[in-house]
Design a protein around this motif. Sequence first.
Motif, mmCIF file in Angstrom:
data_model
loop_
_atom_site.group_PDB
_atom_site.id
_atom_site.type_symbol
_atom_site.label_atom_id
_atom_site.label_comp_id
_atom_site.label_asym_id
_atom_site.label_seq_id
_atom_site.Cartn_x
_atom_site.Cartn_y
_atom_site.Cartn_z
ATOM 1 N N ALA A 538 -3.812 88.693 -52.096
ATOM 2 C CA ALA A 538 -4.760 87.789 -52.754
ATOM 3 C C ALA A 538 -4.031 86.671 -53.492
ATOM 4 O O ALA A 538 -2.810 86.729 -53.730
ATOM 5 N N TYR A 539 -4.838 85.611 -53.860
ATOM 6 C CA TYR A 539 -4.335 84.474 -54.639
ATOM 7 C C TYR A 539 -5.305 84.216 -55.797
ATOM 8 O O TYR A 539 -6.525 84.256 -55.622
ATOM 9 N N MET A 540 -4.723 83.975 -56.956
ATOM 10 C CA MET A 540 -5.539 83.564 -58.097
ATOM 11 C C MET A 540 -5.242 82.075 -58.370
ATOM 12 O O MET A 540 -4.079 81.673 -58.491
ATOM 13 N N ILE A 541 -6.313 81.306 -58.437
ATOM 14 C CA ILE A 541 -6.204 79.849 -58.635
ATOM 15 C C ILE A 541 -6.700 79.499 -60.035
ATOM 16 O O ILE A 541 -7.765 79.959 -60.465
ATOM 17 N N TYR A 542 -5.929 78.699 -60.728
ATOM 18 C CA TYR A 542 -6.359 78.156 -62.023
ATOM 19 C C TYR A 542 -6.267 76.628 -61.902
ATOM 20 O O TYR A 542 -5.165 76.088 -61.726
ATOM 21 N N ALA A 543 -7.399 75.944 -61.946
ATOM 22 C CA ALA A 543 -7.439 74.490 -61.723
ATOM 23 C C ALA A 543 -7.975 73.775 -62.962
ATOM 24 O O ALA A 543 -8.769 74.326 -63.721
ATOM 25 N N ASP A 544 -7.526 72.534 -63.118
ATOM 26 C CA ASP A 544 -7.909 71.760 -64.312
ATOM 27 C C ASP A 544 -8.189 70.310 -63.898
ATOM 28 O O ASP A 544 -7.377 69.695 -63.185
ATOM 29 N N PHE A 589 -11.313 75.559 -64.058
ATOM 30 C CA PHE A 589 -11.930 76.332 -62.992
ATOM 31 C C PHE A 589 -10.959 77.440 -62.566
ATOM 32 O O PHE A 589 -9.735 77.244 -62.588
ATOM 33 N N ILE A 590 -11.499 78.599 -62.185
ATOM 34 C CA ILE A 590 -10.669 79.682 -61.637
ATOM 35 C C ILE A 590 -11.292 80.154 -60.330
ATOM 36 O O ILE A 590 -12.504 80.018 -60.121
ATOM 37 N N ALA A 591 -10.461 80.714 -59.460
ATOM 38 C CA ALA A 591 -10.964 81.220 -58.179
ATOM 39 C C ALA A 591 -10.100 82.390 -57.717
ATOM 40 O O ALA A 591 -8.872 82.388 -57.895
ATOM 41 N N LEU A 592 -10.733 83.382 -57.105
ATOM 42 C CA LEU A 592 -10.053 84.525 -56.493
ATOM 43 C C LEU A 592 -10.237 84.425 -54.992
ATOM 44 O O LEU A 592 -11.364 84.328 -54.502
ATOM 45 N N VAL A 593 -9.118 84.430 -54.261
ATOM 46 C CA VAL A 593 -9.145 84.287 -52.812
ATOM 47 C C VAL A 593 -8.420 85.475 -52.188
ATOM 48 O O VAL A 593 -7.243 85.732 -52.511
ATOM 49 N N LEU A 594 -9.066 86.214 -51.323
ATOM 50 C CA LEU A 594 -8.423 87.291 -50.560
ATOM 51 C C LEU A 594 -7.967 86.701 -49.234
ATOM 52 O O LEU A 594 -8.782 86.263 -48.425
ATOM 53 N N SER A 595 -6.653 86.659 -49.017
ATOM 54 C CA SER A 595 -6.133 86.039 -47.797
ATOM 55 C C SER A 595 -4.752 86.593 -47.482
ATOM 56 O O SER A 595 -3.912 86.776 -48.376
ATOM 57 N N ASP A 596 -4.510 86.823 -46.190
ATOM 58 C CA ASP A 596 -3.210 87.299 -45.732
ATOM 59 C C ASP A 596 -2.298 86.157 -45.308
ATOM 60 O O ASP A 596 -1.148 86.386 -44.891
ATOM 61 N N SER A 628 -5.405 69.227 -61.123
ATOM 62 C CA SER A 628 -4.118 69.948 -61.118
ATOM 63 C C SER A 628 -4.396 71.418 -60.816
ATOM 64 O O SER A 628 -5.388 71.981 -61.294
ATOM 65 N N VAL A 629 -3.529 72.032 -60.029
ATOM 66 C CA VAL A 629 -3.776 73.396 -59.552
ATOM 67 C C VAL A 629 -2.580 74.298 -59.853
ATOM 68 O O VAL A 629 -1.427 73.964 -59.536
ATOM 69 N N GLY A 630 -2.854 75.428 -60.496
ATOM 70 C CA GLY A 630 -1.874 76.499 -60.630
ATOM 71 C C GLY A 630 -2.281 77.656 -59.726
ATOM 72 O O GLY A 630 -3.473 77.925 -59.568
ATOM 73 N N LEU A 631 -1.320 78.362 -59.130
ATOM 74 C CA LEU A 631 -1.677 79.378 -58.140
ATOM 75 C C LEU A 631 -0.626 80.499 -58.159
ATOM 76 O O LEU A 631 0.588 80.223 -58.197
ATOM 77 N N ALA A 649 -1.541 82.540 -63.574
ATOM 78 C CA ALA A 649 -2.035 81.351 -62.871
ATOM 79 C C ALA A 649 -2.124 80.158 -63.820
ATOM 80 O O ALA A 649 -1.814 79.013 -63.453
ATOM 81 N N ASP A 650 -2.545 80.447 -65.061
ATOM 82 C CA ASP A 650 -2.636 79.379 -66.074
ATOM 83 C C ASP A 650 -1.248 78.818 -66.366
ATOM 84 O O ASP A 650 -1.070 77.592 -66.511
ATOM 85 N N HIS A 651 -0.244 79.684 -66.447
ATOM 86 C CA HIS A 651 1.128 79.243 -66.680
ATOM 87 C C HIS A 651 1.618 78.373 -65.513
ATOM 88 O O HIS A 651 2.294 77.347 -65.713
ATOM 89 N N SER A 652 1.257 78.777 -64.311
ATOM 90 C CA SER A 652 1.622 77.988 -63.124
ATOM 91 C C SER A 652 0.971 76.603 -63.168
ATOM 92 O O SER A 652 1.577 75.598 -62.793
ATOM 93 N N LEU A 653 -0.271 76.565 -63.647
ATOM 94 C CA LEU A 653 -0.997 75.285 -63.742
ATOM 95 C C LEU A 653 -0.227 74.294 -64.612
ATOM 96 O O LEU A 653 -0.054 73.125 -64.244
#
Length: 669
Positions: A538-544, A589-596, A628-631, A649-653
């Motif tokens: 999975a991926y966690m996205i933190y966007a601003d 904004f935050i998002a949870l993505v399940l992806s291989d 801007s996107v943190g992931l 994810a927030d730190h990555s952002l």
Amino acid sequence: MNGKKRYSIAVLIGGVHTFFPQRIIAGIQDAARELDVNVCFFLGTQTKVFFQNMLGEDVGNVYDYQFNTIYDYSLLGGFDGIIINYGTLGVYLEDNNLDRFVRKYHSIPTIVLTETISLPNCHYLISDNYQGIWSIMEHLIEKHGYRKILHVSGPEGNTDAAERKQAYLDAMNHYGLSPDDSMIALGDYSEFVDQQVNQLLDLHPDAEAIVFANDEMAMAGYRVCAQRGLKVGKDIAITGYDDCRMSRNMVPPLTTISQDGFSLGRQAILDLLKRFHGETVPSRRFPVQFIPRGSCGCSAREEVEADTISSLRLERDALHTELSRMQQHSLDFQRKSWFVSYFARDLNNYVNDEPQFFRQIMEDLHRIHRGNMFLFLLKSPLYYSAGDSWTLPEVLHLACYQQNDTIVSYYPYDRPVITREQNIMQYINDETARQYTFFLLFSSEKQYGLLACDIEQSDFPFFYLISLQLGLSLRYLEITKIEAAHVLEMSRSMELMREQNRVLDLISGYDELTGLLNLRGFTEKVKALQANTASRKAYMIYADLDHLKEINDNWGHPEGNYAIRSAGQILKKCLRDSDILARVGGDEFIALVLSDADSFEHIFRKRVQLACQELNESSGKPFYVEISVGLVHFTFHTNTDIQTILSKADHSLYSFKKFRRASIRKEII
């Protein structure tokens, strides 16, 4: 000018849709050009009469009273003299009192046309109406032996109409024909008196002749008789008054009275110039000429005898010239009529930029008219309802103008002031004698000001339509300004409610502004997914949203809301329906993505970049919407600590925020 003073004269006139006033105007214009005089026409055009031919008898005229106020604006003009064609405007006044009307203006040399008056500093010019109708009646009775003669008079309160009606009555009584009230109908000098003519013929089907008080109303007589199967000149005689352009070409040609409106207009200018130089000028009547033609029953031979061969040749040449002019005018008007809708649409694009709105008026009109134009506005719109007492505003402001191909538009706080002392002519006068026409700008009960155009008489109808559309556009501008003030006030109120709304957002599962999940909704969705999903990549996205504060500070909170919504839509577009996306703060904004997919991060960032670019190219906004996107990549399972992942994810952002623009203001090219 050789150092001589150029005089400026105001002309107050109505009924410009009919022939005789048009000839008066032509005479005034001709003399003014010859004698290097400025002339300003204040037109009391009436909507009902103007549109009646197109739309029928039931045209509303609830705001026609507004037109009667334009005459008073001439008091702000600074004119040397004034011509009042009261016969064409008095009939539309709520208070049709000649003396009271003229007293407002006659502090300067004044001439009254088509009415009689006795006031200091004032004299009148009028046609010999009585003799004109008497000669018609004498001809119908003595030459043709008609006995049953009807009359369609002009409007009540009009001296021309009253004198012509009196001549009809006196002639009937002189020959022992004893007319009664049922033999007379009240007309309005327009071509649209079909109903009155039908009523007369219903009451008197044995009528032998109808004497109309002018040629326009006689045209309605022709029309009604044709509908009834009556042949004019054989079954019934019809006569007119004025000898308008169409009278000779009606079938049969119209018997009428020729009164020289052109010379009347010229003489008014000549008389005023004499008075400017201290000469005494008497009031007087202009002679008229009886013109017998086929409509009264006269033969073609008699018509030729009445109009000499040489005069017929001149008339033929004049008719050919007039037909050519009318054809060209018709083509021009068709072309210009398309401009009206373009003009309205163009102005609507600038209601949020007031100086450009007024500049655009001049630029658009300049495309079709190279003459000078001035737009004068009231300090604030004037509410004037039917039946209210009217008082002339003491101040106007020059909003914009086009003069000698130069266009100037003022900011509201910088507009020159127009008063009786600092008057209109001081602004519009230049090195050339001009002939301006003034149109009232209004919409319903609201008055906004005046449009002054240096135009020919043939352009009156078109610029009348422009003035009506301009009144509507000014109303739209006013409403837009009011709405903008309300939006600003609402934005301030929303600031006070923001904290309360955040609490309310937590109660609900969805964010009201974007339609996305809020933090509570996101948490519930993730918990449900954890309970029903085996371990997954999975991926966690933190966007601003970049620089939201700059947008709010420079363009207001409504534009900030637009940017937030756009960011939410972009992120939603770049994700799948199965992904969990939420707005969790003002611009976060935050998002949870399940992806291989190992390449997901690269693909997602590229999608966001392209989607932002596409929006910014088409938005028309003065700012960029960018994100801007943190992931972070992790394994999603039942015991995953979502808060810890979000923190990463927030730190990555924040590590990516250093690459954003310093400002999202677009460059102005």
